[in-house]
Design a protein around this motif. Structure first.
Motif, mmCIF file in Angstrom:
data_model
loop_
_atom_site.group_PDB
_atom_site.id
_atom_site.type_symbol
_atom_site.label_atom_id
_atom_site.label_comp_id
_atom_site.label_asym_id
_atom_site.label_seq_id
_atom_site.Cartn_x
_atom_site.Cartn_y
_atom_site.Cartn_z
ATOM 1 N N TYR A 282 71.344 8.842 7.170
ATOM 2 C CA TYR A 282 71.519 10.062 7.961
ATOM 3 C C TYR A 282 71.874 11.215 7.036
ATOM 4 C CZ TYR A 282 73.562 13.146 11.559
ATOM 5 O OH TYR A 282 73.875 14.199 12.385
ATOM 6 N N TRP A 283 70.923 12.154 6.876
ATOM 7 C CA TRP A 283 71.121 13.301 5.995
ATOM 8 C C TRP A 283 71.476 14.552 6.779
ATOM 9 C CZ3 TRP A 283 67.544 9.752 3.916
ATOM 10 C CH2 TRP A 283 67.742 9.436 2.570
ATOM 11 N N GLY A 284 72.247 15.447 6.139
ATOM 12 C CA GLY A 284 72.550 16.733 6.727
ATOM 13 C C GLY A 284 71.338 17.648 6.691
ATOM 14 N N GLN A 285 71.338 18.622 7.581
ATOM 15 C CA GLN A 285 70.230 19.572 7.659
ATOM 16 C C GLN A 285 70.207 20.483 6.441
ATOM 17 O OE1 GLN A 285 70.430 22.562 10.856
ATOM 18 N NE2 GLN A 285 68.424 21.826 11.525
ATOM 19 N N GLU A 310 50.633 2.411 11.358
ATOM 20 C CA GLU A 310 51.506 1.636 10.477
ATOM 21 C C GLU A 310 52.953 2.058 10.710
ATOM 22 O OE1 GLU A 310 50.271 2.020 6.479
ATOM 23 O OE2 GLU A 310 48.252 1.241 6.825
ATOM 24 N N MET A 311 53.653 1.291 11.532
ATOM 25 C CA MET A 311 55.037 1.637 11.878
ATOM 26 C C MET A 311 56.016 1.274 10.761
ATOM 27 S SD MET A 311 54.963 3.041 14.884
ATOM 28 C CE MET A 311 56.546 2.801 15.666
ATOM 29 N N GLU A 312 55.663 0.326 9.906
ATOM 30 C CA GLU A 312 56.469 -0.097 8.760
ATOM 31 C C GLU A 312 57.911 -0.452 9.142
ATOM 32 O OE1 GLU A 312 54.422 2.390 5.158
ATOM 33 O OE2 GLU A 312 55.819 3.486 6.429
ATOM 34 N N PRO A 313 58.106 -1.423 10.020
ATOM 35 C CA PRO A 313 59.455 -1.757 10.488
ATOM 36 C C PRO A 313 60.344 -2.352 9.408
ATOM 37 C CG PRO A 313 57.878 -3.388 11.246
ATOM 38 C CD PRO A 313 57.072 -2.291 10.631
ATOM 39 N N TRP A 314 59.769 -2.737 8.264
ATOM 40 C CA TRP A 314 60.566 -3.343 7.202
ATOM 41 C C TRP A 314 61.282 -2.301 6.349
ATOM 42 C CZ3 TRP A 314 55.316 -3.198 7.638
ATOM 43 C CH2 TRP A 314 54.620 -2.440 6.706
ATOM 44 N N LYS A 315 60.973 -1.024 6.531
ATOM 45 C CA LYS A 315 61.575 0.023 5.705
ATOM 46 C C LYS A 315 62.801 0.638 6.398
ATOM 47 C CE LYS A 315 57.539 1.439 3.003
ATOM 48 N NZ LYS A 315 56.699 2.608 2.591
ATOM 49 N N PRO A 316 63.625 1.334 5.618
ATOM 50 C CA PRO A 316 64.824 1.949 6.208
ATOM 51 C C PRO A 316 64.486 3.076 7.184
ATOM 52 C CG PRO A 316 65.004 1.811 3.804
ATOM 53 C CD PRO A 316 63.590 1.491 4.150
ATOM 54 N N VAL A 317 65.337 3.240 8.181
ATOM 55 C CA VAL A 317 65.261 4.389 9.070
ATOM 56 C C VAL A 317 65.948 5.556 8.359
ATOM 57 C CG1 VAL A 317 65.994 5.370 11.270
ATOM 58 C CG2 VAL A 317 65.282 2.973 11.145
ATOM 59 N N MET A 318 65.234 6.673 8.206
ATOM 60 C CA MET A 318 65.804 7.838 7.529
ATOM 61 C C MET A 318 65.753 9.028 8.473
ATOM 62 S SD MET A 318 64.507 7.491 3.581
ATOM 63 C CE MET A 318 64.861 6.005 2.618
ATOM 64 N N LEU A 319 66.932 9.554 8.793
ATOM 65 C CA LEU A 319 67.069 10.593 9.803
ATOM 66 C C LEU A 319 67.645 11.862 9.199
ATOM 67 C CD1 LEU A 319 68.741 8.325 12.509
ATOM 68 C CD2 LEU A 319 66.314 8.933 12.376
ATOM 69 N N ARG A 320 67.142 13.008 9.655
ATOM 70 C CA ARG A 320 67.692 14.298 9.263
ATOM 71 C C ARG A 320 68.453 14.900 10.435
ATOM 72 N NH1 ARG A 320 62.446 16.468 6.005
ATOM 73 N NH2 ARG A 320 61.485 15.246 7.667
ATOM 74 N N ASP A 321 69.648 15.328 10.187
ATOM 75 C CA ASP A 321 70.485 15.936 11.226
ATOM 76 C C ASP A 321 69.831 17.197 11.781
ATOM 77 O OD1 ASP A 321 73.004 16.733 12.633
ATOM 78 O OD2 ASP A 321 72.901 18.344 11.139
ATOM 79 N N GLU A 322 69.928 17.382 13.082
ATOM 80 C CA GLU A 322 69.384 18.574 13.733
ATOM 81 C C GLU A 322 70.481 19.394 14.398
ATOM 82 O OE1 GLU A 322 66.339 19.432 13.348
ATOM 83 O OE2 GLU A 322 65.612 17.570 12.419
ATOM 84 N N GLU A 323 71.753 19.057 14.134
ATOM 85 C CA GLU A 323 72.860 19.719 14.810
ATOM 86 C C GLU A 323 73.724 20.557 13.877
ATOM 87 O OE1 GLU A 323 75.114 16.833 17.002
ATOM 88 O OE2 GLU A 323 73.327 15.665 17.499
#
Length: 359
Positions: A282-285, A310-323
């Motif tokens: 989880y990264w900051g904006q 290709e959903m690639e479920p074996w890789k990490p979920v990487m999210l960018r903050d939107e708040e």
């Protein structure tokens, strides 16, 4: 909810560790989970008390985890102890490097696991969690865990990791990193600033100095209090600056192989454990300790695709903050609670993914 240490010789009143355990008696039908938290720099676990407390309450009251018992523990990094009068603190005589902090955290993690086995007769499934440079330490612990398994050493199920505002590549290229790297290159800067901080803080009575810290930082009491103690501590400021310089020098290129990032097991399984398909980042904006271009490059190269064929479920979920969540989320109650609510969802996902992988 009761607050109790996992280690027999620890006390939650001590400012260098926080541990939460389930209030109910052990249930043989319930799965035990240990969430081990690694702080950022400055490595003061007290900053995270509202966040970890809220997360524990959310997990223990969740209907989706009724058959689970959660233990949450975290320690300050070594060298950030507040008082040299504390016999249990074992203050180091010199500041520790990033590599030494990794060893220190790994030793503590294994102590928690061994203590849990001794008390309960079973081994908890482990979820690692790290903030800022704690996320870098987290990835190194994952790599070391895999190496220990390959070498036939003690094993446990490391089923996932949550990386909050991770500084895991090219920290010196971030907006604040570029400034810090120049300042920290001044010879003996950590030593001199450590002496200066202790000298200036000693000129004022502690209560008055504490009020000054609150005024300057605008921190609530729970964060201002350890900040005051940190500045006045025997090694704190010097340790923080020494570690920061080592971060600038060490945290550069992506150094982890496909076993960590998951690409080696495209089916989402692993013959050692399932950690590689259970990382959430989880990264900051606009995180001033993370350069946007290095973050985006890492997400493109290593992150999971969530759409397309290709959903690639074996890789990490990487999210960018939107708040607009700040890097130092842990210094306010509001942001601590908001991040805890997000993390609770990710922990539930890790547990579900792990159960799916072993079923």
């Amino acid at each position: 909810m009761s607050i109790a240490p996992l280690l027999r010789d620890s006390s939650v009143e001590r400012p260098d560790k926080i541990c939460y355990e389930p209030s109910a008696e052990p249930d043989p039908e319930a799965q035990e989970y240990l969430i081990y938290f690694i702080t950022g720099n400055p490595g003061l676990i007290s900053y995270y008390q509202p966040f970890l407390s809220r997360l524990h309450r959310l997990l223990t009251s969740s209907s989706s985890t009724e058959a689970a018992r959660f233990h949450i523990c975290g320690h300050s990094l070594k060298g950030f102890e507040f008082s040299k009068d504390d016999e249990n603190a074992k203050l180091p005589k010199r500041p520790l490097s990033l590599a030494e902090q990794i060893v220190f955290q790994e030793d503590l993690l294994y102590k928690h696991i061994r203590s849990h086995r001794k008390r309960t007769g079973n081994t908890p499934k482990v979820i690692l969690m790290g903030h800022s440079v704690g996320a870098y330490i987290l990835l190194e612990l994952i790599r070391n865990h895999g190496d220990k398994i390959d070498e036939g050493e003690e094993d446990f199920d490391l089923i996932g990791g949550v990386l909050l505002f991770p500084t895991i590549t090219h920290i010196a290229k971030s907006p604040l990193g570029m400034i810090a790297s120049k300042i920290l290159s001044i010879p003996y800067f950590p030593v001199l600033m450590g002496i200066l901080a202790k000298s200036l803080s000693s000129l004022l009575p502690t209560n008055l100095f504490h009020q000054l810290v609150k005024l300057v930082t605008k921190f609530p009491e729970y964060a201002a209090q350890p900040t005051t103690a940190f500045i006045k501590s025997p090694m704190g400021v010097r340790q923080a600056l020494h570690l920061a310089k080592d971060e600038m020098d060490t945290i550069t290129e992506d150094k982890w192989d496909t076993e960590i990032w998951g690409a080696a097991t495209a089916e989402g399984t692993n013959n050692r454990d399932t950690i590689n398909s259970n990382l959430t980042m989880y990264w900051g904006q606009k995180d001033k300790w993370v350069a946007d271009h290095t973050r985006d490059a890492l997400i493109k190269a290593r992150g999971r695709r969530t759409y397309g064929p290709e959903m690639e479920p074996w890789k990490p979920v990487m999210l960018r903050d939107e708040e607009g969540m700040p890097h130092d989320f842990c210094t306010t109650y509001e942001n601590s609670n908001k991040v805890a609510e997000k993390v609770k969802i990710w922990v539930d996902d890790i547990i579900r993914n792990h159960k799916r992988a072993i079923s």
